[in-house]
Design an enzyme around this catalytic site. Sequence first.
Site, PDB file in Angstrom:
ATOM      1  N   ALA A  43      -0.613  10.393  -4.956  1.00  0.00           N
ATOM      2  CA  ALA A  43      -1.823  10.999  -4.387  1.00  0.00           C
ATOM      3  C   ALA A  43      -2.560  10.026  -3.468  1.00  0.00           C
ATOM      4  CB  ALA A  43      -2.736  11.475  -5.511  1.00  0.00           C
ATOM      5  N   THR A  44      -2.512   8.733  -3.776  1.00  0.00           N
ATOM      6  CA  THR A  44      -3.245   7.761  -2.950  1.00  0.00           C
ATOM      7  C   THR A  44      -2.671   7.717  -1.535  1.00  0.00           C
ATOM      8  OG1 THR A  44      -3.717   6.463  -4.923  1.00  0.00           O
ATOM      9  CG2 THR A  44      -3.984   5.348  -2.802  1.00  0.00           C
ATOM     10  N   ASN A  57     -11.439  13.316 -12.553  1.00  0.00           N
ATOM     11  CA  ASN A  57     -10.555  12.602 -13.474  1.00  0.00           C
ATOM     12  C   ASN A  57     -11.282  12.016 -14.681  1.00  0.00           C
ATOM     13  OD1 ASN A  57     -11.396  11.175 -10.975  1.00  0.00           O
ATOM     14  ND2 ASN A  57     -10.773   9.358 -12.120  1.00  0.00           N
ATOM     15  N   GLN A 110      -5.861  15.986 -10.601  1.00  0.00           N
ATOM     16  CA  GLN A 110      -6.083  16.178 -12.042  1.00  0.00           C
ATOM     17  C   GLN A 110      -5.978  17.636 -12.464  1.00  0.00           C
ATOM     18  OE1 GLN A 110      -6.159  14.147 -14.492  1.00  0.00           O
ATOM     19  NE2 GLN A 110      -6.301  12.213 -13.380  1.00  0.00           N
ATOM     20  N   SER A 151       0.001  14.504  -7.483  1.00  0.00           N
ATOM     21  CA  SER A 151       0.901  13.440  -7.910  1.00  0.00           C
ATOM     22  C   SER A 151       1.769  13.882  -9.084  1.00  0.00           C
ATOM     23  CB  SER A 151       0.018  12.260  -8.344  1.00  0.00           C
ATOM     24  OG  SER A 151       0.774  11.119  -8.535  1.00  0.00           O
ATOM     25  N   HIS A 202       3.064  11.894 -11.559  1.00  0.00           N
ATOM     26  CA  HIS A 202       2.957  11.226 -12.866  1.00  0.00           C
ATOM     27  C   HIS A 202       1.821  11.754 -13.731  1.00  0.00           C
ATOM     28  CE1 HIS A 202      -0.335   8.101 -12.295  1.00  0.00           C
ATOM     29  NE2 HIS A 202      -0.133   8.446 -11.045  1.00  0.00           N
ATOM     30  N   THR A 231      13.534   6.510   3.829  1.00  0.00           N
ATOM     31  CA  THR A 231      14.486   7.198   2.946  1.00  0.00           C
ATOM     32  C   THR A 231      13.756   7.717   1.710  1.00  0.00           C
ATOM     33  OG1 THR A 231      16.198   5.704   3.726  1.00  0.00           O
ATOM     34  CG2 THR A 231      16.654   6.894   1.677  1.00  0.00           C
ATOM     35  N   CYS A 290      -7.720   3.410 -12.479  1.00  0.00           N
ATOM     36  CA  CYS A 290      -7.582   2.535 -11.311  1.00  0.00           C
ATOM     37  C   CYS A 290      -8.687   1.485 -11.252  1.00  0.00           C
ATOM     38  CB  CYS A 290      -7.591   3.351 -10.031  1.00  0.00           C
ATOM     39  SG  CYS A 290      -6.317   4.594 -10.019  1.00  0.00           S
TER      40      CYS A 290
HETATM   41  N1  PLP Z   1      -6.891  11.210  -7.491  1.00  0.00           N
HETATM   42  C1  PLP Z   1      -7.188  11.392  -8.788  1.00  0.00           C
HETATM   43  C2  PLP Z   1      -8.244  12.391  -9.148  1.00  0.00           C
HETATM   44  C3  PLP Z   1      -6.543  10.654  -9.777  1.00  0.00           C
HETATM   45  O1  PLP Z   1      -6.865  10.838 -11.042  1.00  0.00           O
HETATM   46  C4  PLP Z   1      -5.567   9.703  -9.372  1.00  0.00           C
HETATM   47  C5  PLP Z   1      -4.901   8.843 -10.382  1.00  0.00           C
HETATM   48  O2  PLP Z   1      -5.510   8.192 -11.185  1.00  0.00           O
HETATM   49  C6  PLP Z   1      -5.280   9.560  -8.015  1.00  0.00           C
HETATM   50  C7  PLP Z   1      -5.965  10.330  -7.107  1.00  0.00           C
HETATM   51  C8  PLP Z   1      -4.244   8.568  -7.542  1.00  0.00           C
HETATM   52  O3  PLP Z   1      -2.964   9.073  -7.797  1.00  0.00           O
HETATM   53  P1  PLP Z   1      -1.653   8.187  -7.589  1.00  0.00           P
HETATM   54  O4  PLP Z   1      -1.565   7.324  -8.787  1.00  0.00           O
HETATM   55  O5  PLP Z   1      -0.531   9.177  -7.524  1.00  0.00           O
HETATM   56  O6  PLP Z   1      -1.799   7.433  -6.325  1.00  0.00           O
END
Ligand code: PLP
Length: 384
Positions: free
Chosen positions: A74-75, A154, A182, A202, A204, A242, A327
Amino acid sequence: MPAKKKIYLDYNASTPVDPRVVKEMLPYFTEKFGNLSSDHAFGWDAAEAVENSREQISRLANCKPTELTYTSGATEAANLALFGFCQKNKNKGDHIISCKTEHKAILDTLGALENRGFKITYLNVDGDGNIDLKELENSITAETILVCLMLANNETGFIHPLKKIAQITHAKNVCIMSDITQAVGKIPIDLKDLNIDMAIFSSHKIYGPKGVGALYISKKNKIHLDPHEFGGGQERGLRPGTLNVPAIVGFGKAAEIVFFEMNSDSRRLLELRNKLETLLLKIEGAEINSKEANRLPNTTNISFKNIEGSQIFRRLNMLAVSRGSACTANTVQPSHVLLAMGVTGEQALASLRISLGKLTSLEDIEFAVAEITKTIEQLKTATA
Ligand code: PLP
């Protein structure tokens, strides 16, 4: 005596990969290892798997497969979307509207855009996490090109009324992007119905592997981005390089499983979450953040009054819970989300985010309640 099991209650930070996902991924490390850009059977197999995953993910989010671009998470998707959109549309304006309670993936990217001359308005929230829709509407100016608001928070699980927000935004001819990371896999997502222009999420967080995610770009709304990465032209030139085929296969399989199992999982988790909250609220001075709001079914965020926050974590070593978003968990700062909601710095430091998932059992909840209750009572007597 067997060692005590540690209880994982941090599913909003990351989820274990579902064994069915691992099984699906494995052949793509060994016999099906081809590069999807190669024009031979190995490449074709990989390309087919990548497109099959795109279909599975698009079904979960109700969009077209061609509206999805694979990223590393997601980042990266947030960076591609925000930089790509702002660069493409900078002749139309230089103003973006977002909110104080967004994830760092958005806030830090917006900060980088601010350093490049864009102006950002960060909307306030009330005690539950709601933005004021009138404030949003009034913040839109002739220079506004984008509104960026997450679907579910989150830290608290708070869910923004995104469809309504998209209507307000579009009525003023402004585009809207949303971090739906989320919400995916926890509540039904219908990107077509939400009618937003871009979204990021994302793998994970939905029992898929780490290091893969997606950027949704609406075709109907004719959204175009300037590329920010350059190379072999993969992903229509937006995200070249890739592709990580095993991870993408895992992401697709995780999306397929979640599509079928989300409703029953979420119902079960909501019951467990409610039980958890009822029991935790018996602790004097405990308060659930965003309690009255529309929230994700698996998330609770609880603050304790008159307790030294750092001590809670030192003592709760049998539980994996979070004090803020993962994070930023290494820096002991009060959560920017709770501060924006008006929680005091001291109380924000004495707050826990507990997020439940597929493997959470009633025994886990009872154990967590006992550990938290014991810890808070000990801290109260220590400071009395
Ligand atoms: N956005 C939200 C709301 C999240 O909870 C997270 C992960 O903690 C992210 C973005 C970042 O996701 P990624 O770890 O896939 O970069």
